[in-house]
Design a protein around this motif. Structure first.
Motif, PDB file in Angstrom:
ATOM      1  N   TYR A  96      39.377   6.706  30.252  1.00  0.00           N
ATOM      2  CA  TYR A  96      38.222   5.852  30.477  1.00  0.00           C
ATOM      3  C   TYR A  96      37.802   5.962  31.937  1.00  0.00           C
ATOM      4  O   TYR A  96      38.628   5.879  32.846  1.00  0.00           O
ATOM      5  N   LEU A  97      36.513   6.139  32.173  1.00  0.00           N
ATOM      6  CA  LEU A  97      35.951   6.251  33.510  1.00  0.00           C
ATOM      7  C   LEU A  97      35.290   4.937  33.883  1.00  0.00           C
ATOM      8  O   LEU A  97      34.488   4.401  33.119  1.00  0.00           O
ATOM      9  N   LYS A  98      35.618   4.421  35.058  1.00  0.00           N
ATOM     10  CA  LYS A  98      35.031   3.171  35.534  1.00  0.00           C
ATOM     11  C   LYS A  98      33.681   3.463  36.178  1.00  0.00           C
ATOM     12  O   LYS A  98      33.568   4.334  37.041  1.00  0.00           O
ATOM     13  N   VAL A  99      32.644   2.735  35.741  1.00  0.00           N
ATOM     14  CA  VAL A  99      31.277   2.950  36.209  1.00  0.00           C
ATOM     15  C   VAL A  99      30.691   1.621  36.660  1.00  0.00           C
ATOM     16  O   VAL A  99      30.799   0.621  35.954  1.00  0.00           O
ATOM     17  N   ARG A 100      30.068   1.621  37.821  1.00  0.00           N
ATOM     18  CA  ARG A 100      29.390   0.430  38.329  1.00  0.00           C
ATOM     19  C   ARG A 100      27.993   0.379  37.736  1.00  0.00           C
ATOM     20  O   ARG A 100      27.290   1.385  37.678  1.00  0.00           O
ATOM     21  N   VAL A 101      27.575  -0.811  37.292  1.00  0.00           N
ATOM     22  CA  VAL A 101      26.259  -0.994  36.682  1.00  0.00           C
ATOM     23  C   VAL A 101      25.428  -1.910  37.566  1.00  0.00           C
ATOM     24  O   VAL A 101      25.850  -3.008  37.894  1.00  0.00           O
ATOM     25  N   LEU A 102      24.244  -1.432  37.944  1.00  0.00           N
ATOM     26  CA  LEU A 102      23.305  -2.248  38.715  1.00  0.00           C
ATOM     27  C   LEU A 102      22.327  -2.880  37.739  1.00  0.00           C
ATOM     28  O   LEU A 102      21.518  -2.191  37.127  1.00  0.00           O
ATOM     29  N   LYS A 103      22.412  -4.175  37.589  1.00  0.00           N
ATOM     30  CA  LYS A 103      21.627  -4.870  36.574  1.00  0.00           C
ATOM     31  C   LYS A 103      20.150  -4.993  36.930  1.00  0.00           C
ATOM     32  O   LYS A 103      19.326  -5.238  36.072  1.00  0.00           O
ATOM     33  N   SER A 104      19.800  -4.789  38.186  1.00  0.00           N
ATOM     34  CA  SER A 104      18.407  -4.952  38.589  1.00  0.00           C
ATOM     35  C   SER A 104      17.559  -3.722  38.265  1.00  0.00           C
ATOM     36  O   SER A 104      16.350  -3.749  38.426  1.00  0.00           O
ATOM     37  N   ARG A 105      18.191  -2.641  37.807  1.00  0.00           N
ATOM     38  CA  ARG A 105      17.471  -1.413  37.501  1.00  0.00           C
ATOM     39  C   ARG A 105      17.130  -1.338  36.018  1.00  0.00           C
ATOM     40  O   ARG A 105      17.684  -2.036  35.196  1.00  0.00           O
ATOM     41  N   ASP A 106      16.212  -0.453  35.686  1.00  0.00           N
ATOM     42  CA  ASP A 106      15.826  -0.232  34.301  1.00  0.00           C
ATOM     43  C   ASP A 106      17.007   0.312  33.512  1.00  0.00           C
ATOM     44  O   ASP A 106      17.805   1.091  34.025  1.00  0.00           O
ATOM     45  N   GLU A 107      17.122  -0.080  32.257  1.00  0.00           N
ATOM     46  CA  GLU A 107      18.287   0.266  31.451  1.00  0.00           C
ATOM     47  C   GLU A 107      18.425   1.766  31.201  1.00  0.00           C
ATOM     48  O   GLU A 107      19.521   2.291  31.090  1.00  0.00           O
ATOM     49  N   ASN A 108      17.346   2.496  31.116  1.00  0.00           N
ATOM     50  CA  ASN A 108      17.403   3.933  30.870  1.00  0.00           C
ATOM     51  C   ASN A 108      17.352   4.754  32.154  1.00  0.00           C
ATOM     52  O   ASN A 108      17.287   5.974  32.096  1.00  0.00           O
ATOM     53  N   SER A 109      17.395   4.108  33.286  1.00  0.00           N
ATOM     54  CA  SER A 109      17.315   4.794  34.568  1.00  0.00           C
ATOM     55  C   SER A 109      18.693   5.323  34.991  1.00  0.00           C
ATOM     56  O   SER A 109      19.685   4.601  34.911  1.00  0.00           O
ATOM     57  N   PRO A 110      18.771   6.562  35.457  1.00  0.00           N
ATOM     58  CA  PRO A 110      20.060   7.084  35.923  1.00  0.00           C
ATOM     59  C   PRO A 110      20.548   6.416  37.209  1.00  0.00           C
ATOM     60  O   PRO A 110      21.738   6.445  37.501  1.00  0.00           O
TER      61      PRO A 110
END
Length: 70
Positions: free
Chosen positions: A18-32
């Motif tokens: 499993y790879l840990k990934v940080r998610v920025l919630k202020s960005r568009d959901e389909n945005s890289p």
């Protein structure tokens, strides 16, 4: 330690990693730009964290993960 959904784990092709990934919630959901790869790979399944499949990520992030970690 998980902080209020800021991190998710990506299952790497059913290999038990499993790879840990940080998610920025202020960005568009389909945005890289929404996903930041931390480089932390775990062999244990995270208990309280959200686990998503590699296919559910945008193609740019998916390609970056496959080149770097697989």
């Amino acid at each position: 330690m998980l902080k209020h959904g800021k991190y998710v784990y990506v299952e790497l092709n059913n290999k038990g990693k499993y790879l840990k990934v940080r998610v920025l919630k202020s960005r568009d959901e389909n945005s890289p730009e929404r996903y930041i790869l931390t480089g932390f790979v775990s062999k244990k399944r995270p208990i309280k964290a959200q686990v998503i499949k590699l296919e559910n990520l945008p193609t740019e992030i998916r390609d970056k993960i496959t080149k770097t970690f697989l």
